[in-house]
Design an enzyme around this catalytic site. Structure first.
Site, PDB file in Angstrom:
ATOM      1  N   HIS A 147       0.558  -1.088   0.061  1.00 45.73           N
ATOM      2  CA  HIS A 147      -0.166  -0.020  -0.072  1.00 45.73           C
ATOM      3  C   HIS A 147       0.895   1.332   0.007  1.00 45.73           C
ATOM      4  O   HIS A 147       0.932   1.983   0.956  1.00 45.73           O
ATOM      5  CB  HIS A 147      -0.864  -0.179   1.292  1.00 45.73           C
ATOM      6  CG  HIS A 147      -2.165   0.938   1.290  1.00 45.73           C
ATOM      7  ND1 HIS A 147      -1.776   2.331   1.056  1.00 45.73           N
ATOM      8  CD2 HIS A 147      -3.327   0.532   1.778  1.00 45.73           C
ATOM      9  CE1 HIS A 147      -2.848   2.849   1.405  1.00 45.73           C
ATOM     10  NE2 HIS A 147      -3.693   2.001   1.822  1.00 45.73           N
ATOM     11  N   GLU A 249      -1.098   1.610  -5.264  1.00 45.42           N
ATOM     12  CA  GLU A 249      -0.831   0.149  -4.590  1.00 45.42           C
ATOM     13  C   GLU A 249      -0.779  -0.914  -5.409  1.00 45.42           C
ATOM     14  O   GLU A 249      -1.513  -0.928  -6.329  1.00 45.42           O
ATOM     15  CB  GLU A 249      -1.986   0.009  -3.437  1.00 45.42           C
ATOM     16  CG  GLU A 249      -2.186   1.301  -2.577  1.00 45.42           C
ATOM     17  CD  GLU A 249      -3.450   1.155  -1.879  1.00 45.42           C
ATOM     18  OE1 GLU A 249      -3.996   0.182  -1.379  1.00 45.42           O
ATOM     19  OE2 GLU A 249      -4.152   2.274  -1.573  1.00 45.42           O
TER      20      GLU A 249
HETATM   21  C1  BG6 Z   1      -6.923   2.225   0.454  1.00 43.45           C
HETATM   22  C2  BG6 Z   1      -8.393   1.940   0.347  1.00 43.45           C
HETATM   23  O1  BG6 Z   1      -6.247   1.141   0.046  1.00 43.45           O
HETATM   24  O2  BG6 Z   1      -6.527   2.412   2.028  1.00 43.45           O
HETATM   25  C3  BG6 Z   1      -9.250   3.031   1.062  1.00 43.45           C
HETATM   26  O3  BG6 Z   1      -8.687   1.798  -1.119  1.00 43.45           O
HETATM   27  C4  BG6 Z   1      -8.946   3.330   2.448  1.00 43.45           C
HETATM   28  O4  BG6 Z   1     -10.612   2.828   0.946  1.00 43.45           O
HETATM   29  C5  BG6 Z   1      -7.292   3.409   2.377  1.00 43.45           C
HETATM   30  O5  BG6 Z   1      -9.613   4.499   3.024  1.00 43.45           O
HETATM   31  C6  BG6 Z   1      -6.787   3.574   4.017  1.00 43.45           C
HETATM   32  O6  BG6 Z   1      -7.185   2.777   4.479  1.00 43.45           O
HETATM   33  P1  BG6 Z   1      -6.643   2.714   6.238  1.00 43.45           P
HETATM   34  O7  BG6 Z   1      -7.297   1.356   6.769  1.00 43.45           O
HETATM   35  O8  BG6 Z   1      -5.318   2.612   6.171  1.00 43.45           O
HETATM   36  O9  BG6 Z   1      -7.226   3.658   6.714  1.00 43.45           O
END
Ligand code: BG6
Length: 275
Positions: A147, A249
């Site tokens: 990510h 990502e």
């Molecule tokens: C992304 C998702 O990968 O991660 C989003 O597509 C999400 O929907 C974002 O808001 C952040 O997620 P988190 O759990 O780290 O707040």
């Protein structure tokens, strides 16, 4: 075991970390989540972004760098984005490679029937290989992502090239869409490009830089920026920080889930570089 002169263990803001400094780059990877926090190619500023409001505590996700979402992505399970980013990993090795780059391997033992390792090569590119082996006697469905949060001059002035004409799921509306131009950001953006293994480039004219994200073993690319309202709702994300970042990502998400037969393995690779 550390066999690298270019890597040293240190405490970074209270977290166990490995700091890399070699002829190609400087970098930082935490034991928490095996999360790469920083990657600065020689003579360049950091390609990765980290929130000033990130929470550095056991059991918490860290907002920035490259969280590992595994063994599920998003809301495929609970907690959101899986277990790997919340827990400490074991440092397996850190070695100097013959070409001068530094190879780090960490392992996660949080799911007994699945072996998980992350190998990170800090070199003229930053390469991550996330390997899962199914040790159970039954089939396993896996969704996952590296990510990566990238630092940009101003998200409203950059574009992401490579996914033109590729269909995507707009996670904000549930609709399937496609565009005939590179991605630009003028509002909250949360997209899953599936059935797509293309290389992307983040074009940042103000900083005169292009970041390439190449991949293997991945059929999905998730593109995300929270914009104003969602930034306000996230406690570990500054209200004024959304222009500084974009997530591109590398993963296998939704209908690109990996089905692992008993005894089989899969490697998800992302390779990030200035081009
Ligand atoms: C992304 C998702 O990968 O991660 C989003 O597509 C999400 O929907 C974002 O808001 C952040 O997620 P988190 O759990 O780290 O707040």
């Amino acid at each position: 075991m550390i066999r690298a002169t270019t890597a040293r263990e240190k405490q970074w803001r209270g977290m166990a970390a490995l700091e890399i400094d070699n002829e190609f780059c400087r970098g930082l990877i935490l034991r928490h989540g095996a999360q790469v926090i920083s990657y600065c190619p020689a003579d360049a500023s950091d390609l990765l972004w980290l929130s000033k409001k990130c929470v550095l505590e056991p059991g918490q996700a860290i907002r920035g760098g490259i969280p590992v979402c595994w063994p599920w992505f998003g809301k495929d399970g609970n907690p959101m984005h899986g277990l790997a980013r919340l827990n400490d990993w074991e440092l397996v090795t850190a070695e100097d490679a013959p070409d001068g780059s530094t190879e780090v391997e960490m392992a996660f033992g949080g799911v007994p029937e699945l072996d998980l390792t992350l190998r990170v090569i800090f070199g003229s590119s930053l390469r991550l290989d996330l390997t899962t082996v199914n040790r159970s006697g039954k089939e396993v469905r896996l969704t996952q992502a590296l990510h990566s949060y990238f630092a940009v001059s101003d998200v409203a002035r950059i574009r992401v090239e490579g996914l033109e004409h590729s269909p995507f799921l707009n996670a904000l509306t549930g609709a399937r869409e496609s565009e005939d131009h590179s991605i630009r950001f003028q509002a909250e953006t949360d997209r899953v490009y599936d059935e797509s293994d293309v290389t992307c480039r983040i074009i940042d004219p103000a900083w005169r830089r292009k970041i390439q994200v190449a991949k293997a073993g991945s059929n999905s690319t998730v593109v995300w920026n929270p914009w104003i309202d969602k930034a306000h709702r996230m406690t570990d994300f500054g209200d004024d920080e959304y222009p500084e970042m974009v997530c591109v990502e590398t993963g296998n998400v939704g209908r690109d889930a990996v089905i692992l037969a008993p005894g089989s393995g899969h490697t998800l690779t992302a390779e990030i570089a200035l081009v």
